[in-house]
Design an enzyme around this catalytic site. Structure first.
Site, PDB file in Angstrom:
ATOM      1  N   ARG A  70      15.929   4.787   7.487  1.00  0.00           N
ATOM      2  CA  ARG A  70      15.476   5.100   6.118  1.00  0.00           C
ATOM      3  C   ARG A  70      16.450   6.030   5.411  1.00  0.00           C
ATOM      4  NH1 ARG A  70       9.800   7.352   6.751  1.00  0.00           N
ATOM      5  NH2 ARG A  70       9.944   7.589   4.497  1.00  0.00           N
ATOM      6  N   GLN A 100       5.389  13.338  -3.927  1.00  0.00           N
ATOM      7  CA  GLN A 100       5.089  13.134  -2.509  1.00  0.00           C
ATOM      8  C   GLN A 100       6.290  12.490  -1.823  1.00  0.00           C
ATOM      9  OE1 GLN A 100       0.802  11.440  -2.105  1.00  0.00           O
ATOM     10  NE2 GLN A 100       1.440  10.992  -4.182  1.00  0.00           N
ATOM     11  N   ASN A 101       7.265  12.072  -2.620  1.00  0.00           N
ATOM     12  CA  ASN A 101       8.396  11.334  -2.057  1.00  0.00           C
ATOM     13  C   ASN A 101       9.371  12.268  -1.361  1.00  0.00           C
ATOM     14  OD1 ASN A 101       7.153   9.234  -3.267  1.00  0.00           O
ATOM     15  ND2 ASN A 101       8.590   9.035  -4.967  1.00  0.00           N
ATOM     16  N   VAL A 102      10.016  11.724  -0.352  1.00  0.00           N
ATOM     17  CA  VAL A 102      10.943  12.522   0.450  1.00  0.00           C
ATOM     18  C   VAL A 102      12.385  12.106   0.175  1.00  0.00           C
ATOM     19  CG1 VAL A 102       9.230  12.872   2.283  1.00  0.00           C
ATOM     20  CG2 VAL A 102      10.762  10.899   2.427  1.00  0.00           C
ATOM     21  N   HIS A 118       5.870  16.664   0.565  1.00  0.00           N
ATOM     22  CA  HIS A 118       5.979  16.115   1.919  1.00  0.00           C
ATOM     23  C   HIS A 118       7.388  16.276   2.492  1.00  0.00           C
ATOM     24  CE1 HIS A 118       2.217  13.425   1.021  1.00  0.00           C
ATOM     25  NE2 HIS A 118       1.894  14.669   1.327  1.00  0.00           N
ATOM     26  N   CYS A 126      14.149  22.304  13.705  1.00  0.00           N
ATOM     27  CA  CYS A 126      13.764  22.247  15.112  1.00  0.00           C
ATOM     28  C   CYS A 126      12.251  22.094  15.246  1.00  0.00           C
ATOM     29  CB  CYS A 126      14.226  23.510  15.820  1.00  0.00           C
ATOM     30  SG  CYS A 126      13.754  23.532  17.551  1.00  0.00           S
ATOM     31  N   CYS A 129      11.443  25.768  17.342  1.00  0.00           N
ATOM     32  CA  CYS A 129      11.633  27.099  16.747  1.00  0.00           C
ATOM     33  C   CYS A 129      11.643  27.054  15.218  1.00  0.00           C
ATOM     34  CB  CYS A 129      12.909  27.768  17.280  1.00  0.00           C
ATOM     35  SG  CYS A 129      14.442  27.094  16.613  1.00  0.00           S
ATOM     36  N   CYS A 149      17.766  26.809  20.397  1.00  0.00           N
ATOM     37  CA  CYS A 149      16.802  26.919  21.504  1.00  0.00           C
ATOM     38  C   CYS A 149      16.796  25.700  22.409  1.00  0.00           C
ATOM     39  CB  CYS A 149      15.396  27.173  20.943  1.00  0.00           C
ATOM     40  SG  CYS A 149      14.626  25.700  20.249  1.00  0.00           S
ATOM     41  N   SER A 188      -0.882   5.584  -4.293  1.00  0.00           N
ATOM     42  CA  SER A 188      -2.153   4.937  -3.980  1.00  0.00           C
ATOM     43  C   SER A 188      -3.289   5.958  -4.003  1.00  0.00           C
ATOM     44  CB  SER A 188      -2.080   4.255  -2.610  1.00  0.00           C
ATOM     45  OG  SER A 188      -1.709   5.209  -1.631  1.00  0.00           O
TER      46      SER A 188
HETATM   47  C1  BJW Z   1       4.080   1.154  -8.124  1.00  0.00           C
HETATM   48  C2  BJW Z   1       5.189   0.329  -8.236  1.00  0.00           C
HETATM   49  C3  BJW Z   1       5.978   0.453  -9.398  1.00  0.00           C
HETATM   50  C4  BJW Z   1       4.233  -0.082  -6.349  1.00  0.00           C
HETATM   51  N1  BJW Z   1       5.627   1.344 -10.327  1.00  0.00           N
HETATM   52  N2  BJW Z   1       3.763   2.025  -9.066  1.00  0.00           N
HETATM   53  C5  BJW Z   1     -10.030  13.119   4.859  1.00  0.00           C
HETATM   54  C6  BJW Z   1      -9.938  14.034   3.831  1.00  0.00           C
HETATM   55  C7  BJW Z   1      -8.815  14.822   3.657  1.00  0.00           C
HETATM   56  C8  BJW Z   1      -7.737  14.708   4.505  1.00  0.00           C
HETATM   57  C9  BJW Z   1      -7.824  13.803   5.524  1.00  0.00           C
HETATM   58  C10 BJW Z   1      -8.939  13.023   5.717  1.00  0.00           C
HETATM   59  N3  BJW Z   1      -8.735  12.252   6.797  1.00  0.00           N
HETATM   60  C11 BJW Z   1      -7.512  12.505   7.283  1.00  0.00           C
HETATM   61  C12 BJW Z   1      -6.941  13.448   6.523  1.00  0.00           C
HETATM   62  C13 BJW Z   1      -5.626  14.031   6.685  1.00  0.00           C
HETATM   63  C14 BJW Z   1      -4.461  13.195   6.213  1.00  0.00           C
HETATM   64  C15 BJW Z   1      -4.872  12.105   5.223  1.00  0.00           C
HETATM   65  O1  BJW Z   1      -4.915  12.297   4.032  1.00  0.00           O
HETATM   66  N4  BJW Z   1      -5.100  10.911   5.723  1.00  0.00           N
HETATM   67  C16 BJW Z   1      -5.563   9.799   4.874  1.00  0.00           C
HETATM   68  C17 BJW Z   1      -4.601   8.622   5.033  1.00  0.00           C
HETATM   69  C18 BJW Z   1      -6.975   9.512   5.222  1.00  0.00           C
HETATM   70  N5  BJW Z   1      -3.552  14.131   5.570  1.00  0.00           N
HETATM   71  C19 BJW Z   1      -2.747  14.909   6.277  1.00  0.00           C
HETATM   72  O2  BJW Z   1      -2.688  14.857   7.497  1.00  0.00           O
HETATM   73  C20 BJW Z   1      -1.890  15.889   5.500  1.00  0.00           C
HETATM   74  N6  BJW Z   1      -2.033  17.180   6.023  1.00  0.00           N
HETATM   75  C21 BJW Z   1      -3.230  17.831   6.046  1.00  0.00           C
HETATM   76  O3  BJW Z   1      -4.238  17.335   5.604  1.00  0.00           O
HETATM   77  O4  BJW Z   1      -3.140  19.083   6.589  1.00  0.00           O
HETATM   78  C22 BJW Z   1      -4.364  19.732   6.900  1.00  0.00           C
HETATM   79  C23 BJW Z   1      -4.698  19.344   8.312  1.00  0.00           C
HETATM   80  C24 BJW Z   1      -4.081  20.018   9.335  1.00  0.00           C
HETATM   81  C25 BJW Z   1      -4.384  19.680  10.642  1.00  0.00           C
HETATM   82  C26 BJW Z   1      -5.265  18.625  10.907  1.00  0.00           C
HETATM   83  C27 BJW Z   1      -5.836  17.918   9.863  1.00  0.00           C
HETATM   84  C28 BJW Z   1      -5.550  18.281   8.551  1.00  0.00           C
HETATM   85  C29 BJW Z   1      -0.429  15.521   5.620  1.00  0.00           C
HETATM   86  C30 BJW Z   1      -0.130  14.219   4.940  1.00  0.00           C
HETATM   87  C31 BJW Z   1       1.333  13.844   5.204  1.00  0.00           C
HETATM   88  C32 BJW Z   1       1.681  12.490   4.619  1.00  0.00           C
HETATM   89  N7  BJW Z   1       2.945  12.076   5.120  1.00  0.00           N
HETATM   90  C33 BJW Z   1       3.524  10.817   4.655  1.00  0.00           C
HETATM   91  C34 BJW Z   1       4.833  10.571   5.433  1.00  0.00           C
HETATM   92  C35 BJW Z   1       5.937  11.501   4.951  1.00  0.00           C
HETATM   93  C36 BJW Z   1       7.158  11.380   5.798  1.00  0.00           C
HETATM   94  C37 BJW Z   1       7.827  10.048   5.661  1.00  0.00           C
HETATM   95  O5  BJW Z   1       8.172   9.612   4.549  1.00  0.00           O
HETATM   96  O6  BJW Z   1       8.035   9.434   6.704  1.00  0.00           O
HETATM   97  O7  BJW Z   1       3.765  10.907   3.256  1.00  0.00           O
HETATM   98  S1  BJW Z   1       2.425   9.425   4.802  1.00  0.00           S
HETATM   99  C38 BJW Z   1       2.933   8.648   3.314  1.00  0.00           C
HETATM  100  O8  BJW Z   1       1.828   8.616   2.388  1.00  0.00           O
HETATM  101  C39 BJW Z   1       3.993   9.598   2.691  1.00  0.00           C
HETATM  102  C40 BJW Z   1       3.616   9.540   1.232  1.00  0.00           C
HETATM  103  O9  BJW Z   1       4.134  10.659   0.547  1.00  0.00           O
HETATM  104  C41 BJW Z   1       2.117   9.482   1.269  1.00  0.00           C
HETATM  105  C42 BJW Z   1       1.499   8.946   0.019  1.00  0.00           C
HETATM  106  O10 BJW Z   1       1.822   7.619  -0.182  1.00  0.00           O
HETATM  107  P1  BJW Z   1       2.100   7.076  -1.656  1.00  0.00           P
HETATM  108  O11 BJW Z   1       3.255   7.762  -2.231  1.00  0.00           O
HETATM  109  O12 BJW Z   1       0.846   7.106  -2.432  1.00  0.00           O
HETATM  110  O13 BJW Z   1       2.574   5.569  -1.341  1.00  0.00           O
HETATM  111  P2  BJW Z   1       1.690   4.236  -1.139  1.00  0.00           P
HETATM  112  O14 BJW Z   1       2.562   3.230  -0.490  1.00  0.00           O
HETATM  113  O15 BJW Z   1       0.403   4.520  -0.496  1.00  0.00           O
HETATM  114  O16 BJW Z   1       1.367   3.763  -2.629  1.00  0.00           O
HETATM  115  C43 BJW Z   1       2.362   3.242  -3.481  1.00  0.00           C
HETATM  116  C44 BJW Z   1       1.717   2.989  -4.816  1.00  0.00           C
HETATM  117  O17 BJW Z   1       2.732   2.601  -5.722  1.00  0.00           O
HETATM  118  C45 BJW Z   1       0.682   1.844  -4.802  1.00  0.00           C
HETATM  119  O18 BJW Z   1      -0.484   2.287  -5.473  1.00  0.00           O
HETATM  120  C46 BJW Z   1       1.372   0.727  -5.591  1.00  0.00           C
HETATM  121  O19 BJW Z   1       0.468  -0.058  -6.339  1.00  0.00           O
HETATM  122  C47 BJW Z   1       2.273   1.509  -6.498  1.00  0.00           C
HETATM  123  N8  BJW Z   1       3.484   0.812  -6.982  1.00  0.00           N
HETATM  124  N9  BJW Z   1       5.260  -0.507  -7.155  1.00  0.00           N
HETATM  125  C48 BJW Z   1       4.511   2.073 -10.179  1.00  0.00           C
HETATM  126  N10 BJW Z   1       7.092  -0.346  -9.613  1.00  0.00           N
HETATM  127 ZN    ZN Z   2      15.103  25.473  18.010  1.00  0.00          ZN
END
Ligand code: BJW
Ligand code: ZN
Length: 240
Positions: A70, A100-102, A118, A126, A129, A149, A188
């Protein structure tokens, strides 16, 4: 037409504008989204196999290969008209970009002060550490190790179950609760806590605009839902 004029007037008068983006804003640059049925990353890979701390500890080489792929893909693409329209609006108006984009494409298009909820895929730190690593990661020597480390190095992104960077979250929370206009673009809206920001802004009185070709859970709260691609809609919306 009436709606467009109304929006332009609101933009002119707005004192705090937030543009909140997700993967859809980079789709037209060629960066795959996560959850789109045909092209999204999660249609080919399982999130829990790649984007969690457990997955990393289970198979760091597999996870690193995915991120190396990626990183290469993202380094080769360019910001699209949506990124440029947001950067252009930021030069004329008080805009906070929360993403939210990386991929760093907002910054490459010229937006300043971007809040990365994100993390950034090009950062490395690390796992043990937490120190940042500045040497490039070589695909021939995976998994890379920390020079301090000896722990495993990891990409500087936020995985499921991990907390968001504290300062970034504080700034985002503050911007959302004080916004008078809030644009929610290409997300989304299913990943929390990021997905709470538009709802929070709406509840605090912001005029909420949703830009997405598909319906999302936040549509119900939006004053205006624009169905279409960010790269086509934002240049029209944010034209001077
Ligand atoms: C267009 C288009 C065009 C297409 N023009 N639009 C219940 C309640 C609250 C929280 C939780 C829960 N259950 C579980 C959780 C926790 C979890 C969560 O939310 N899970 C859900 C999936 C249920 N969240 C977490 O774990 C977060 N941390 C947290 O809550 O900490 C507290 C905690 C601590 C300890 C234990 C538990 C909780 C952290 C979330 C981290 C998300 N990470 C990722 C990966 C990043 C690294 C990487 O890139 O590899 O982040 S996941 C992925 O999803 C990425 C994105 O930023 C994120 C959001 O996705 P996004 O951007 O919305 O993309 P898509 O693909 O979903 O949508 C694209 C959209 O574009 C679509 O709608 C299309 O229609 C549209 N589109 N073409 C305009 N041309
Ligand atoms: Zn380290």
């Amino acid at each position: 037409m009436q709606a467009a004029d109304d929006l332009r007037a609101r933009l002119r008068d707005a004192r705090r504008i937030v543009v909140f983006t997700g993967a859809g804003v980079s789709a037209e640059s060629g960066v795959p989204t996560f959850r789109d049925a045909q092209t999204g990353l999660w249609s080919r890979f399982r999130a829990e196999d790649l984007a969690t701390p457990d997955a990393f500890l289970r198979d760091p080489v597999l996870v690193w290969k995915w991120y190396a792929w990626r990183r290469q893909l993202i380094a080769a693409v360019q910001p699209n008209p949506a990124h440029f329209a947001i950067a252009e609006l930021g030069r004329r108006a008080p805009v906070t970009v929360i993403t939210q984009n990386v991929d760093g494409l907002h910054q490459r298009a010229g937006s300043g002060g971007v809040i990365e909820l994100h993390g950034n895929i090009f950062d490395t730190r690390c796992f043990d550490c937490g120190r940042p690593a500045h040497e490039p990661v070589s695909e021939n020597e995976l998994p890379p190790q920390c020079a301090h480390c000896g722990g495993l190095l990891r990409p500087g992104v936020v995985w499921f179950g991990e907390s968001l960077p504290e300062a970034a979250w504080r700034r985002a929370d503050d911007a959302a609760s004080h916004a008078d206009m809030f644009f929610c673009v290409g997300t989304s809206g299913v990943v929390y806590p990021a997905a709470s920001l538009p709802l929070q802004a709406g509840a605090a009185g912001a005029y909420l605009v949703q830009v997405n070709p598909e319906p999302t859970p936040a549509d119900r709260q939006a004053q205006l839902v624009l169905r279409g691609k960010a790269g086509e809609i934002l240049p029209l919306l944010f034209a001077p």
